[in-house]
Every structure is written in structure tokens, then in C-alpha cells.
Design a protein around this motif. Structure first.
Motif, short mmCIF file in Angstrom:
data_model
loop_
_atom_site.label_atom_id
_atom_site.label_comp_id
_atom_site.label_asym_id
_atom_site.label_seq_id
_atom_site.Cartn_x
_atom_site.Cartn_y
_atom_site.Cartn_z
N TYR A 6 8.44 4.03 -136.33
CA TYR A 6 7.72 4.93 -136.62
C TYR A 6 8.97 6.64 -136.47
CZ TYR A 6 4.68 8.76 -138.02
OH TYR A 6 4.33 10.46 -138.83
N ARG A 7 9.31 6.49 -137.86
CA ARG A 7 10.78 7.83 -137.13
C ARG A 7 12.26 7.20 -136.75
NH1 ARG A 7 6.86 12.73 -137.78
NH2 ARG A 7 6.47 12.30 -139.91
N ASP A 8 12.14 6.12 -136.58
CA ASP A 8 12.73 5.69 -135.72
C ASP A 8 12.97 5.58 -134.27
OD1 ASP A 8 14.79 5.55 -138.13
OD2 ASP A 8 15.50 7.59 -138.13
N GLU A 9 11.77 5.15 -133.88
CA GLU A 9 11.04 5.35 -133.21
C GLU A 9 10.28 4.00 -132.66
OE1 GLU A 9 8.43 7.57 -129.09
OE2 GLU A 9 8.53 8.24 -131.27
N PRO A 10 9.95 3.25 -131.88
CA PRO A 10 9.33 2.39 -132.00
C PRO A 10 8.05 2.42 -131.08
CG PRO A 10 10.85 1.92 -129.90
CD PRO A 10 11.59 3.26 -130.71
N LEU A 11 6.89 2.25 -131.32
CA LEU A 11 6.19 1.90 -131.21
C LEU A 11 4.41 0.90 -131.21
CD1 LEU A 11 4.79 4.31 -134.04
CD2 LEU A 11 5.72 5.20 -131.80
N GLY A 17 -4.13 3.96 -129.69
CA GLY A 17 -3.49 4.42 -130.07
C GLY A 17 -2.24 3.96 -130.30
N ALA A 18 -1.09 4.05 -130.09
CA ALA A 18 0.37 3.93 -130.52
C ALA A 18 0.64 4.05 -128.50
CB ALA A 18 0.62 4.82 -131.41
N ILE A 19 1.27 3.15 -128.04
CA ILE A 19 2.56 3.63 -126.99
C ILE A 19 3.71 3.76 -126.91
CG2 ILE A 19 2.96 2.63 -124.32
CD1 ILE A 19 0.25 1.24 -124.66
N THR A 20 4.16 5.12 -126.67
CA THR A 20 5.61 5.33 -127.23
C THR A 20 6.43 5.48 -125.44
OG1 THR A 20 5.43 8.23 -126.94
CG2 THR A 20 5.00 6.47 -128.87
N ARG A 21 7.97 6.29 -125.04
CA ARG A 21 8.59 5.98 -124.57
C ARG A 21 7.85 7.58 -124.05
NH1 ARG A 21 12.06 7.38 -128.68
NH2 ARG A 21 12.90 5.62 -127.98
N ARG A 22 7.14 8.76 -124.55
CA ARG A 22 6.57 9.58 -123.38
C ARG A 22 4.63 9.74 -123.28
NH1 ARG A 22 9.10 10.58 -128.39
NH2 ARG A 22 7.33 9.99 -129.11
N ALA A 254 9.82 -0.03 -124.71
CA ALA A 254 10.04 1.27 -125.36
C ALA A 254 10.80 2.41 -124.91
CB ALA A 254 8.48 2.68 -125.58
N THR A 255 11.33 2.75 -123.94
CA THR A 255 12.75 3.14 -123.70
C THR A 255 13.85 2.48 -123.45
OG1 THR A 255 12.15 2.56 -121.07
CG2 THR A 255 11.66 4.45 -121.80
#
Length: 256
Positions: A6-11, A17-22, A254-255
Motif C-alpha cells: 500500500y503506497r510502497d509500504e508492506p502491510l 487492522g494492518a500491522i505496519t513498521r510503525r 515490515a521494517t
């Protein structure tokens, strides 16, 4: 469930929800139905599980089964999560007679993906049709999905149907292909196959050397399970600690 870009970011999508690097982003909604509803991970929190406690969990898995095969079970959880990047082309199969706690062990492994899972609450069982199991395994992307209790009993027709279902599902995992079907208007329907990793349990083992070669089989003997380790891991599953471990692991991925 599973990884999306999603927008060049892996989720990694889960029921929460979505686990992201943040961390956990609840603005991404994943609508899961039926037995998949409880694929639900908590927000990543590196302080929730200390390195020492993580080492304890690894030690519990190492001592869970004879020959340290519990470590293979623990590895299967992580392997399922990275299926998006390299498809899993084997299934894991726990076999043993009634009373060997194979379903309880499968429940511990499944509880990494949601604290409500346990040995009596698993996503699927072999009484379902092959088509429905294929669809469930397709939707549980980049996740472990337990199909419980393969017992080849009943009439010859029942036994044949069960082995045919296992052939369809487990060979689809290995070949990464689903069975092609036609609609009522003779148009091809989408074919489904497992996009995560199937963990199957049973008193019996599906027929066929070729099919069995596509499974990693762990035979559980009577008195072959450390009940104290199993009990502590079950408690970790119920408390959500194992789901927290997986959530933290996914954030780390994700990082990368």
C-alpha cells in the motif's frame, strides 16, 4: 489476511487492522467471516514480551515433543507468515491416536494468530468439503490454518471422499494450484489454493506416497508430550502472549 503493498509500504492485514513498521493501523479494515473472524492480532509492543520470556517460549516448544520436534512446530508459524515472499509448498501433519494431544498442540500454534483459538476452537476440520477448505486456505493468506481430525472411518464412500478431500487440499498446497471448476454457464471459476501453510491433524494419514512426500509428518506417541510445557503454552495462547509475539515479529518483518 496477509501481506499487501500500500503506497510502497508492506502491510500485514489481520482482523484488527494492518500491522505496519510503525505499529497497528486500524484505518485498514479486513472483513473476515466465519471461522476466520478470530484471526486477530494485537498492536505490536516490543515491551510486552521481554527477550527472556521469548527465550522461555522457545525452550517450552523445544521440550514439548520428543526429538525437539516442537521447534519444527514453532518454525511453521513463522514460515506461514512469509508465504507471500516464498510460497510454502509443504504442509505440516500431526498424526497420533486419540489422547496424544495433537489437537491441543495445533491449538497452541493457531493461537499465535488469535487468542480465541485453542484445541477446541480451530478454523477447519476434515468433515468440510474440499472446495470449502480450499477457499478457507486461500483467504487465510500468509497465515497458519489448522484442518483438524482426519479419521478415515465410516462407509467405503465416506472413506473415499475423505481421502479425495485430503488429496485435493494438500496437493493444492504443494503445487500452488487449485482445482478448476465450471460455473452453471460453463465459464471457468477462480481456482483456490492455500496461500499460507496448512497444519493438518489426524489419527490416520492420507493415502499415497506422492501426497505423503508433500507433507512434513510428525508422529506423536502416547506419553510423547510434555504436559507441563503444553499447559504453559496454552495459557500463553489464552492470555494473548503468543499473538503478541507474532505481532512483534510481523512488525519486524515490515521494517526489512
Amino acid at each position: 489476511t496477509g501481506w499487501v503493498q500500500y503506497r510502497d509500504e508492506p502491510l500485514y492485514l489481520t482482523g484488527s487492522g494492518a500491522i505496519t513498521r510503525r505499529g497497528l493501523d486500524t484505518s485498514h479494515e479486513t472483513r473476515l467471516h466465519g471461522s476466520l473472524k478470530v484471526y486477530h492480532l494485537p498492536p505490536p509492543d516490543k515491551n510486552a514480551v521481554t527477550p527472556e520470556r521469548l527465550q522461555d517460549i522457545v525452550r517450552l516448544f523445544a521440550g514439548l515433543l520428543q526429538r525437539r520436534e516442537g521447534l519444527l512446530c514453532l518454525g511453521a508459524v513463522g514460515r506461514a507468515v512469509v508465504s507471500h515472499f516464498e510460497a510454502a509448498k509443504v504442509s505440516l501433519y500431526l498424526s497420533g491416536v486419540t489422547g496424544t494431544r495433537k489437537s491441543a498442540i495445533a491449538g497452541v500454534m493457531q493461537s499465535f494468530f488469535g487468542r480465541e483459538f485453542d484445541g477446541s476452537n480451530l478454523p477447519a476440520n476434515w468433515s468440510s468439503t474440499g472446495n470449502s477448505l480450499e477457499k478457507l486456505a486461500f483467504l487465510a493468506k500468509d497465515a497458519l490454518i489448522v484442518v483438524d481430525d482426519f479419521v478415515a472411518r465410516g462407509t467405503p464412500t465416506d472413506v473415499t471422499r475423505l481421502h479425495k478431500t485430503a488429496e485435493q487440499l494438500l496437493r493444492g498446497q504443494a503445487n500452488q494450484t487449485g482445482r478448476q471448476r465450471l460455473s452453471s454457464t460453463a465459464e471457468l471459476r477462480e481456482a483456490y489454493h492455500s496461500r499460507g501453510l496448512i497444519l493438518a491433524t489426524g489419527e490416520d494419514v492420507p493415502n499415497g506416497h506422492s501426497l505423503q512426500a508433500r507433507m512434513v509428518q510428525i508422529g506423536i506417541e502416547k506419553d510423547g508430550v510434555d504436559l507441563n510445557a503444553l499447559s504453559e503454552l496454552q495459557e500463553s495462547g489464552r492470555s494473548g502472549e503468543l499473538a503478541q509475539v507474532l505481532s512483534n515479529f510481523i512488525q519486524w518483518l515490515a521494517t526489512m
